[in-house]
Motif scaffolding. Sequence first.
Motif, PDB file in Angstrom:
ATOM      1  N   LYS A  72      52.740  30.141  40.022  1.00 20.31           N
ATOM      2  CA  LYS A  72      53.464  28.932  39.612  1.00 20.31           C
ATOM      3  C   LYS A  72      52.526  27.862  39.050  1.00 20.31           C
ATOM      4  O   LYS A  72      52.955  26.759  38.732  1.00 20.31           O
ATOM      5  CB  LYS A  72      54.238  28.361  40.806  1.00 20.31           C
ATOM      6  CG  LYS A  72      55.323  29.308  41.314  1.00 20.31           C
ATOM      7  CD  LYS A  72      56.083  28.698  42.472  1.00 20.31           C
ATOM      8  CE  LYS A  72      57.183  29.634  42.969  1.00 20.31           C
ATOM      9  NZ  LYS A  72      57.957  29.051  44.091  1.00 20.31           N
ATOM     10  N   LEU A  73      51.235  28.236  38.939  1.00 13.35           N
ATOM     11  CA  LEU A  73      50.244  27.265  38.473  1.00 13.35           C
ATOM     12  C   LEU A  73      49.632  27.638  37.127  1.00 13.35           C
ATOM     13  O   LEU A  73      48.792  26.894  36.609  1.00 13.35           O
ATOM     14  CB  LEU A  73      49.117  27.132  39.519  1.00 13.35           C
ATOM     15  CG  LEU A  73      49.524  26.659  40.907  1.00 13.35           C
ATOM     16  CD1 LEU A  73      48.340  26.717  41.853  1.00 13.35           C
ATOM     17  CD2 LEU A  73      50.083  25.239  40.838  1.00 13.35           C
ATOM     18  N   GLY A  74      50.013  28.801  36.600  1.00 12.18           N
ATOM     19  CA  GLY A  74      49.465  29.203  35.299  1.00 12.18           C
ATOM     20  C   GLY A  74      48.832  30.580  35.271  1.00 12.18           C
ATOM     21  O   GLY A  74      48.258  30.986  34.256  1.00 12.18           O
ATOM     22  N   TYR A  75      48.919  31.328  36.373  1.00  9.21           N
ATOM     23  CA  TYR A  75      48.406  32.697  36.425  1.00  9.21           C
ATOM     24  C   TYR A  75      49.474  33.624  35.847  1.00  9.21           C
ATOM     25  O   TYR A  75      50.606  33.657  36.324  1.00  9.21           O
ATOM     26  CB  TYR A  75      48.075  33.066  37.872  1.00  9.21           C
ATOM     27  CG  TYR A  75      47.822  34.531  38.128  1.00  9.21           C
ATOM     28  CD1 TYR A  75      46.894  35.241  37.387  1.00  9.21           C
ATOM     29  CD2 TYR A  75      48.508  35.196  39.145  1.00  9.21           C
ATOM     30  CE1 TYR A  75      46.653  36.584  37.637  1.00  9.21           C
ATOM     31  CE2 TYR A  75      48.278  36.533  39.414  1.00  9.21           C
ATOM     32  CZ  TYR A  75      47.351  37.234  38.659  1.00  9.21           C
ATOM     33  OH  TYR A  75      47.120  38.558  38.912  1.00  9.21           O
ATOM     34  N   ASP A  76      49.105  34.407  34.809  1.00  8.59           N
ATOM     35  CA  ASP A  76      50.082  35.213  34.078  1.00  8.59           C
ATOM     36  C   ASP A  76      49.563  36.639  33.890  1.00  8.59           C
ATOM     37  O   ASP A  76      49.055  36.988  32.817  1.00  8.59           O
ATOM     38  CB  ASP A  76      50.372  34.561  32.723  1.00  8.59           C
ATOM     39  CG  ASP A  76      51.592  35.154  32.037  1.00  8.59           C
ATOM     40  OD1 ASP A  76      52.050  36.231  32.466  1.00  8.59           O
ATOM     41  OD2 ASP A  76      52.076  34.556  31.063  1.00  8.59           O
ATOM     42  N   PRO A  77      49.673  37.483  34.914  1.00  7.31           N
ATOM     43  CA  PRO A  77      49.190  38.864  34.779  1.00  7.31           C
ATOM     44  C   PRO A  77      50.026  39.687  33.809  1.00  7.31           C
ATOM     45  O   PRO A  77      49.523  40.638  33.211  1.00  7.31           O
ATOM     46  CB  PRO A  77      49.273  39.407  36.206  1.00  7.31           C
ATOM     47  CG  PRO A  77      50.310  38.565  36.885  1.00  7.31           C
ATOM     48  CD  PRO A  77      50.193  37.214  36.266  1.00  7.31           C
ATOM     49  N   GLU A  78      51.312  39.331  33.644  1.00  8.92           N
ATOM     50  CA  GLU A  78      52.166  40.088  32.722  1.00  8.92           C
ATOM     51  C   GLU A  78      51.687  39.921  31.285  1.00  8.92           C
ATOM     52  O   GLU A  78      51.646  40.896  30.512  1.00  8.92           O
ATOM     53  CB  GLU A  78      53.619  39.630  32.851  1.00  8.92           C
ATOM     54  CG  GLU A  78      54.311  40.059  34.138  1.00  8.92           C
ATOM     55  CD  GLU A  78      53.911  39.203  35.338  1.00  8.92           C
ATOM     56  OE1 GLU A  78      53.338  38.097  35.121  1.00  8.92           O
ATOM     57  OE2 GLU A  78      54.141  39.642  36.476  1.00  8.92           O
ATOM     58  N   ARG A 120      44.740  44.790  35.742  1.00  8.80           N
ATOM     59  CA  ARG A 120      43.465  44.257  36.222  1.00  8.80           C
ATOM     60  C   ARG A 120      42.779  43.357  35.201  1.00  8.80           C
ATOM     61  O   ARG A 120      41.559  43.328  35.095  1.00  8.80           O
ATOM     62  CB  ARG A 120      42.535  45.371  36.695  1.00  8.80           C
ATOM     63  CG  ARG A 120      43.095  46.105  37.911  1.00  8.80           C
ATOM     64  CD  ARG A 120      42.045  46.860  38.663  1.00  8.80           C
ATOM     65  NE  ARG A 120      42.611  47.457  39.870  1.00  8.80           N
ATOM     66  CZ  ARG A 120      41.921  48.094  40.782  1.00  8.80           C
ATOM     67  NH1 ARG A 120      40.624  48.231  40.646  1.00  8.80           N
ATOM     68  NH2 ARG A 120      42.497  48.595  41.856  1.00  8.80           N
ATOM     69  N   PHE A 121      43.599  42.660  34.442  1.00  7.67           N
ATOM     70  CA  PHE A 121      43.146  41.558  33.608  1.00  7.67           C
ATOM     71  C   PHE A 121      44.038  40.362  33.925  1.00  7.67           C
ATOM     72  O   PHE A 121      45.105  40.516  34.515  1.00  7.67           O
ATOM     73  CB  PHE A 121      43.240  41.897  32.115  1.00  7.67           C
ATOM     74  CG  PHE A 121      42.244  42.931  31.672  1.00  7.67           C
ATOM     75  CD1 PHE A 121      40.988  42.559  31.221  1.00  7.67           C
ATOM     76  CD2 PHE A 121      42.578  44.280  31.697  1.00  7.67           C
ATOM     77  CE1 PHE A 121      40.074  43.516  30.809  1.00  7.67           C
ATOM     78  CE2 PHE A 121      41.667  45.245  31.292  1.00  7.67           C
ATOM     79  CZ  PHE A 121      40.417  44.857  30.846  1.00  7.67           C
ATOM     80  N   ALA A 122      43.584  39.172  33.557  1.00  3.82           N
ATOM     81  CA  ALA A 122      44.357  37.977  33.875  1.00  3.82           C
ATOM     82  C   ALA A 122      44.375  37.020  32.700  1.00  3.82           C
ATOM     83  O   ALA A 122      43.393  36.904  31.953  1.00  3.82           O
ATOM     84  CB  ALA A 122      43.776  37.279  35.104  1.00  3.82           C
ATOM     85  N   VAL A 123      45.490  36.322  32.559  1.00  2.00           N
ATOM     86  CA  VAL A 123      45.583  35.148  31.698  1.00  2.00           C
ATOM     87  C   VAL A 123      45.794  33.947  32.612  1.00  2.00           C
ATOM     88  O   VAL A 123      46.665  33.973  33.486  1.00  2.00           O
ATOM     89  CB  VAL A 123      46.754  35.272  30.703  1.00  2.00           C
ATOM     90  CG1 VAL A 123      47.027  33.927  30.033  1.00  2.00           C
ATOM     91  CG2 VAL A 123      46.457  36.330  29.646  1.00  2.00           C
ATOM     92  N   LEU A 124      44.977  32.920  32.436  1.00  2.00           N
ATOM     93  CA  LEU A 124      45.127  31.665  33.165  1.00  2.00           C
ATOM     94  C   LEU A 124      45.462  30.586  32.156  1.00  2.00           C
ATOM     95  O   LEU A 124      44.840  30.501  31.094  1.00  2.00           O
ATOM     96  CB  LEU A 124      43.832  31.306  33.912  1.00  2.00           C
ATOM     97  CG  LEU A 124      43.270  32.354  34.873  1.00  2.00           C
ATOM     98  CD1 LEU A 124      41.964  31.849  35.492  1.00  2.00           C
ATOM     99  CD2 LEU A 124      44.280  32.688  35.958  1.00  2.00           C
TER     100      LEU A 124
END
Length: 426
Positions: free
Chosen positions: A147-153, A162-166
């Motif tokens: 809910k803070l900006g973490y977007d694994p999709e 096993r990558f992340a978008v913040l």
Amino acid sequence: MHDIKRIRENPAAFDIALARRGVADASAPILAADSSLRAIQTELQAALARRNETSRAIGIAKAQKDNATADALLAEVALLKENIPGLEAAEREATAALEPLLAILPNIAADDVPEGEDETGNIVVHTHGTLPDFDFAPLEHDFVAAKLGYDPEAAAKIAGTRFAVLRGPLARLHRALGQYMIDIQTEEHGYSETAVPLLVHEHAAFGTGQLPKFEEDLFKTTDGRYLIPTAEVSLTNLVRDQILDEESLPIRLTALTPCFRSEAGSAGRDTRGLIRQHQFEKVELVAITTADQAEAEHERMTRAAETILERLGLPYRRMLLCTGDMGFTAQKTYDLEVWLPGQGAYREISSISNCGDFQGRRMAARTRKRGEKGTTGFVHTLNGSGLAVGRTLVAVIENYQQPDGSVRIPQVLHNYMGGITVLTPA
């Protein structure tokens, strides 16, 4: 890499030392291969010496007009020249057979490293900080961060799992953590900031021990280079093939870089969230020292990493790793484990290792006293995380979470956050 001379001199001691690392009867195949190599080298050296001796004798015979002797010696030289390439090829083959036997063996553990098969054999050296007391059930970081900006999709669409978008302030907090760490390590602990390649040649990965044993853990490019799993590879190899004056040591280097790991063999572990990623950022600490400096430098480097955790107000403990849980190149390792209240457990956030001269041998990196032209020794190397940025972000989220889903920013990061003191759910 191990010293073949020491193995020859005391194979029993070598076997006992490697048995502590789970390797049985390590010396037998090495000594067999070494014996074959030395026999070929002896024959080759004799042939080369005889060729040189005979060549000189030919000149003397011709000067004395002893044609019969000169002709016989010429025939012998011709035969030697015919045989020597075969001996040289045999030497190369024997060397190629010996080197992998040495290259795949782990470093010998220091005497004060406890014996054990896995993490259950590790020893708590000390703990620091008070565990947070929540009046609500703390969540794991990925639930809070969603809910803070973490977007694994979004990351999965681009690159897979096993990558992340913040996004937004969460991305800024991630950047702030890395910047804060590198500032402290350079301004207070004397590490020299270094920008290094993220792609390295095979010999660089061999020098720090990632190859050949752990090739499956690396990402390899089509031109034969490797993405660094840690800046340790690039930083440590800066001294390869050099002879350093002892007076110039220790050399302390740091870099904030992306790191890339295939995480081969880790299926099912930490598949959610930011704990175990294929790509992550880390502040790496590397020291190049003499043998006499290494132990004190290990303590110093560990304190440099602990300082970050303490300034961020994160509870942690220092662990002395046992023989079965240490890394391949390590002689002795401290792990720093940070408290994650969402998991209700301590999790590794930094490993700090003294590698002795193990990497120095692999890199042919030597040291000697200034002004002396005699015997050289191999440098001793140390490396550690100061810290892993993503895992530190995890720890901040879990330890500073609030019941409304917001996350407080540690005080020391406020100047890096442009006035943001709380991450608020969208």
